[in-house]
Design a protein around this motif. Structure first.
Motif: not given
Ligand code: AMP
Length: 208
Positions: A123-127, A133-134, A149-153
């Motif tokens: 699992r990763r999450i948008c800051k 996301y997986n 939105c283009g931000s970092e995960l």
């Protein structure tokens, strides 16, 4: 007004489904997100909560209940989806007492322990927008940025294997008590969480 209670182990997709419902106008209340907002501040309470989250334990009922109460009272005209509350029988009782004006709908998302570990470590999450996301399902060169939105995960601190195991233990210890409280008053709608999010979302929409 409706109140949808999403129950299920960590990584079963409660957050993903809550985000999808939010896009349809539901108020999404994630106690995990609210607590992580506090952790990002710099005070005595944030330090205490940080330690509890990092260990995969539960934060005190009263603290978490105050957080969701405020959100609910500020949004009385909205259907609500709860992601991460209740986490034990005491919280389930608090909720029933407080949410008398809502039609409460319970959904229980089912997933095996092996799949839980696999999903949480990926699992990763948008800051920025908190979209979930997986990484195993993302294109190989797109595992760092949010498609929306283009931000970092980022990876949650508590999505490390040893903490995930503790979070599963806590879930397994508490879930029967929660169901016992709810099942006298409400139908428990079980949903197979080992399927693509869109399929699960369709089934949830049929239920609500
Ligand atoms: P989540 O984002 O729902 O996986 O929650 C992350 C962490 O926040 C959990 O492992 C708990 O430490 C804490 N937490 C979230 N919701 C609650 C709750 N309702 N009661 C107590 N602790 C909670």
């Amino acid at each position: 007004m409706k109140m949808l209670v999403l129950l299920g182990p960590p990584g079963s997709g409660k957050g993903t489904q809550a985000h999808l419902l939010q896009q349809q106008g539901w108020l999404r209340i994630s106690t995990g997100d609210l607590l992580r907002d506090i952790v990002n501040k710099d005070n005595e309470l944030s330090k205490k909560i940080k330690t509890i989250l990092a260990a995969g334990k539960l934060v005190k009922d009263e603290i978490v209940f105050d957080l969701i109460k405020e959100e609910i009272l500020n949004n009385k005209d909205k259907d609500i989806v709860l992601d991460g509350f209740p986490r034990n029988a005491a919280q389930a009782k608090m909720l029933i007492k407080f949410a008398l004006n809502y039609d409460i709908i319970i959904i229980l998302m089912k997933l095996t322990d092996a799949e839980i570990i696999k999903r949480n470590t990926a699992r990763r999450i948008c800051k920025n927008c908190q979209r979930i996301y997986n990484i195993n399902l993302l294109p190989i060169n797109q595992t760092n940025v949010c498609i929306e939105c283009g931000s970092e995960l980022y990876q949650r601190n508590d999505d490390k294997e040893e903490v995930i195991r503790e979070r599963i233990n806590v879930y397994n210890k508490e879930i029967d008590g929660i169901l016992k409280i709810f099942k006298d008053k409400y139908k428990i709608n079980e949903v197979d969480a080992n399927r693509p999010p869109e399929e699960i979302y369709k089934e949830i929409n049929d239920i609500i």
